[in-house]
Design an enzyme around this catalytic site. Sequence first.
Site, mmCIF file in Angstrom:
data_model
loop_
_atom_site.group_PDB
_atom_site.id
_atom_site.type_symbol
_atom_site.label_atom_id
_atom_site.label_comp_id
_atom_site.label_asym_id
_atom_site.label_seq_id
_atom_site.Cartn_x
_atom_site.Cartn_y
_atom_site.Cartn_z
ATOM 1 N N ASP A 11 -29.509 120.235 0.914
ATOM 2 C CA ASP A 11 -28.507 119.170 0.805
ATOM 3 C C ASP A 11 -29.097 118.068 -0.059
ATOM 4 O OD1 ASP A 11 -26.312 117.599 1.129
ATOM 5 O OD2 ASP A 11 -26.430 117.446 3.308
ATOM 6 N N ASP A 105 -23.253 119.817 -3.922
ATOM 7 C CA ASP A 105 -24.603 119.356 -3.598
ATOM 8 C C ASP A 105 -25.189 120.014 -2.354
ATOM 9 O OD1 ASP A 105 -22.752 118.128 -1.931
ATOM 10 O OD2 ASP A 105 -23.939 116.308 -1.706
ATOM 11 N N GLU A 106 -24.629 121.128 -1.921
ATOM 12 C CA GLU A 106 -25.049 121.701 -0.645
ATOM 13 C C GLU A 106 -24.893 123.213 -0.692
ATOM 14 O OE1 GLU A 106 -23.876 121.082 4.101
ATOM 15 O OE2 GLU A 106 -22.680 120.173 2.506
#
Length: 455
Positions: A11, A105-106
Amino acid sequence: MRTVPSIIHLDMDAFFAAVEQAAKPSLRGKPVVVGGLGGRGVVSTASYEARRFGVHSAMPMAQARRLCPNAAFLSGRFEAYRWASDIVMGLLRERSPLVEPLSLDEAFVDLEAGPYGPALEQAGPAEGARLVLALAEDLRADILERTGLTASVGAAGSKLMAKIASEQAKPDGLVLVEIGSEQAVLSPMPVRALPGIGPATEQALRRAGLTTVADLAAAGQEELVQLLGRAHGTGVFQMSTGVDERAVVPDRDAKSVSVEDTFEVDLADRDQIMHEIDVLAARCVRRLRAAGRSGRTVVLKVRRFDFSTLTRSETLRGPTDDEEVIASTARRLALQVETTGGVRLLGVGVAQLADYTQEDLFAQAVRGAAPAAGEEELRPAAEPPPEAPPEVPAGRRWWPGEDVTHEQYGAGWVQGSGVGRVTVRFETPDSPPGRVRTFAIDDPQLRPSGAVPLR
């Protein structure tokens, strides 16, 4: 059962805000808030400096301005976020073909499917854990070198525990949960730590005296099924004992994005229902943007006081992630539903998904309106606007954070605009903090530009 904690969850830390800080030297170490700047705009991401003032994602932007008036409030730049995300996802795929992106983003990664899989399979628990830690640290170092951004990583034997570990690792850390220690890690946590337990479920559990994950495990599956229903109750019980057999599935292609809320007390007031629809639409838009998608069909779900559930939908002319468009469409759909007896549940969703177009990103709710509170203060006192500023040309808005270039001064970004003027700070990722200059909003030498790479 895995013998090595070979599933990792990555993350990126305050991703959108961190990209802005990396691109803009003058914002490094300072509070930055990214999101919708319109009247109903909400915070998408707040830097850790802004979070110290109480600003967090999903907060109304007006409240964020009150809590942290000196922050930089930016509208967001999808091109830059996609650029950074593509680099990060590429680095993950070098470690394994099994990469499950959850948003820009993860992502989850199954290291056993990658080049180090044989070594992990042959290693004992202790040696395997050390190898996973080394691989995760190398990954974080590569991301920092390539993008200048930091990432938090959790490693475990399941997706559930890897996600929980990455939360514990924030910001800029690495946490590994050893095989066999899952329940000991989970037990003291509040029930909200488990995915799928939202405010309504938390309240139902709290009324039954269940406040920690240990309470859930002790209650047993039968009691949780009675409280939450068979599917949800069974899932919550399994998670409370650390059981999660979900595989890492690469490149999931969602068909729709939706959010919903069940209310403790039925909503009977029409204005309250419309307000809740606005809140849900904002949450739905955040999920759309995080997934890098937009959609054509807006769907409203209404469960009434008698448990009858109705859905209404409307297909737009083109895909959008515009919060105002989605909210106003959902409100219009609500007018088609009889709600005088009360509403137990509301949901807002978007279907017929498409990839973003650049114009979709962070579309503002008040096109052509006056600048948001705080934008005027961004102009330097040394360069005041003229006594008779020119009119803003139709269709031209300069959004805070937008990349621009000037024929004389070069590359920069919009710091603020209003009353016919636009303020630009001229700097690049590798330069010192740059100088601020103010221009007429229709200055022919000033034009938008593509996002500047961070490296």
